[in-house]
Design an enzyme around this catalytic site. Sequence first.
Site, PDB file in Angstrom:
ATOM      1  N   ASN A 227       0.860  -1.181   0.000  1.00 42.68           N
ATOM      2  CA  ASN A 227       0.000   0.000   0.000  1.00 42.68           C
ATOM      3  C   ASN A 227       0.899   1.235   0.000  1.00 42.68           C
ATOM      4  O   ASN A 227       1.659   1.434   0.951  1.00 42.68           O
ATOM      5  CB  ASN A 227      -0.900  -0.006   1.234  1.00 42.68           C
ATOM      6  CG  ASN A 227      -1.936   1.095   1.200  1.00 42.68           C
ATOM      7  OD1 ASN A 227      -1.753   2.123   0.557  1.00 42.68           O
ATOM      8  ND2 ASN A 227      -3.036   0.883   1.896  1.00 42.68           N
ATOM      9  N   PRO A 228       0.850   2.072  -1.034  1.00 40.18           N
ATOM     10  CA  PRO A 228       1.812   3.177  -1.149  1.00 40.18           C
ATOM     11  C   PRO A 228       1.491   4.405  -0.309  1.00 40.18           C
ATOM     12  O   PRO A 228       1.948   5.498  -0.624  1.00 40.18           O
ATOM     13  CB  PRO A 228       1.733   3.509  -2.646  1.00 40.18           C
ATOM     14  CG  PRO A 228       0.328   3.198  -3.009  1.00 40.18           C
ATOM     15  CD  PRO A 228      -0.046   1.988  -2.186  1.00 40.18           C
ATOM     16  N   LYS A 229       0.749   4.246   0.754  1.00 45.06           N
ATOM     17  CA  LYS A 229       0.386   5.408   1.568  1.00 45.06           C
ATOM     18  C   LYS A 229       1.570   5.943   2.367  1.00 45.06           C
ATOM     19  O   LYS A 229       1.561   7.092   2.805  1.00 45.06           O
ATOM     20  CB  LYS A 229      -0.775   5.070   2.504  1.00 45.06           C
ATOM     21  CG  LYS A 229      -0.465   4.028   3.559  1.00 45.06           C
ATOM     22  CD  LYS A 229      -1.678   3.755   4.439  1.00 45.06           C
ATOM     23  CE  LYS A 229      -1.363   2.704   5.504  1.00 45.06           C
ATOM     24  NZ  LYS A 229      -2.525   2.436   6.385  1.00 45.06           N
ATOM     25  N   GLU A 230       2.604   5.106   2.590  1.00 40.84           N
ATOM     26  CA  GLU A 230       3.789   5.555   3.318  1.00 40.84           C
ATOM     27  C   GLU A 230       5.041   5.236   2.505  1.00 40.84           C
ATOM     28  O   GLU A 230       5.147   4.165   1.905  1.00 40.84           O
ATOM     29  CB  GLU A 230       3.884   4.871   4.684  1.00 40.84           C
ATOM     30  CG  GLU A 230       2.768   5.249   5.648  1.00 40.84           C
ATOM     31  CD  GLU A 230       2.945   4.610   7.010  1.00 40.84           C
ATOM     32  OE1 GLU A 230       3.919   3.844   7.170  1.00 40.84           O
ATOM     33  OE2 GLU A 230       2.126   4.876   7.895  1.00 40.84           O
ATOM     34  N   ASP A 231       6.001   6.163   2.483  1.00 36.19           N
ATOM     35  CA  ASP A 231       7.260   5.945   1.778  1.00 36.19           C
ATOM     36  C   ASP A 231       8.042   4.805   2.432  1.00 36.19           C
ATOM     37  O   ASP A 231       7.880   4.528   3.623  1.00 36.19           O
ATOM     38  CB  ASP A 231       8.104   7.217   1.796  1.00 36.19           C
ATOM     39  CG  ASP A 231       7.420   8.375   1.090  1.00 36.19           C
ATOM     40  OD1 ASP A 231       6.516   8.105   0.283  1.00 36.19           O
ATOM     41  OD2 ASP A 231       7.788   9.532   1.349  1.00 36.19           O
TER      42      ASP A 231
END
EC number: 3.2.2.-
Length: 327
Positions: A227-231
């Site tokens: 899930n790309p919500k956090e780097d």
Amino acid sequence: MKNRSYEYDVALSFAGENRAYVERVANSLKTKGVKVFYDLFEEANLWGKNLYEYLSEIYQNKARYTVLFVSSFYNKKLWTNHERVSMQARAFQESREYILPARFDDTEIPGILKTIGYINLENRTPEELAVLIENKLKKDQTFFKNRWSKLSTMISPKPFIFTIKVVDEKSQLVKHAKVVLVANNSTYLEGYTDENGLAHFVIRTRKLYTVLIAHSEYPAVVFKSMNPKEDIEVTIEKTNNSGSVIINKSGQIPGISGKIEPVLKSDKNLSVYADNIAIEGGKDQPYDFELNKSIVLEDNKGNIVHLTFRFYQARIALIDFYRGRSM
């Protein structure tokens, strides 16, 4: 000057070496009543905040315009590049100009085309630039007064920036690694790590991704259902005579001539064609293979490479390779 839609009329993005000039621009704008984002005006507000997230929000969503002060120093700074990527995410979304380049010199900035209109600062005082910015804002206010209701129905949901940092086992930055994000619907985004070991992606849809990372001197990396919500930061370890590659439809493997083309057959088995390359001593092609099982390729010069396919989807293959001895 009233700003009904944005917290700031303009945000200033610059390298610290150019601060003396930019500060005069900021002060001049402030005296004109322009709401300007300039870091020293915001010291109390920035104190204790997660600057990576907060500055991304400023440069992507909270300013009507950003002025990017182009100089040889700008490209070398981690924070200015982060600000630039955030600006470009906004610019991709809108059909009007948002990034306003002001040039100290002719340095090329990634994503800022030379055909984009800019202001040359060589013989222009900070106060003169502030007047130009004010005039730009006045014209824009009239446009938005007449057009905002129409534009608000056309703008798509806000994109956001997803960043992957790649380092080695010694915490050294890994440059020029290829990074591909494959969505669960088989669409994909691709890019390369820059001089700071960072690959940035503009995410416009909420999907899970498989993250693929390859480099000619490092083994392959796969992260599924990301899930790309956090780097994220990824550490990879170099091994002798081996590396990895990502190919789309067909491509070359370092250390061997000719191309290979992996395919998914109608029976759902994976096979590979090789152009002027023998597979497993000359077996018939297409040659069936399995993920995570090595196969041997040899070109017409006797160069030998051992391949291991780590991932295959949507014609994208992630491959580890090991260079064997020539015959």
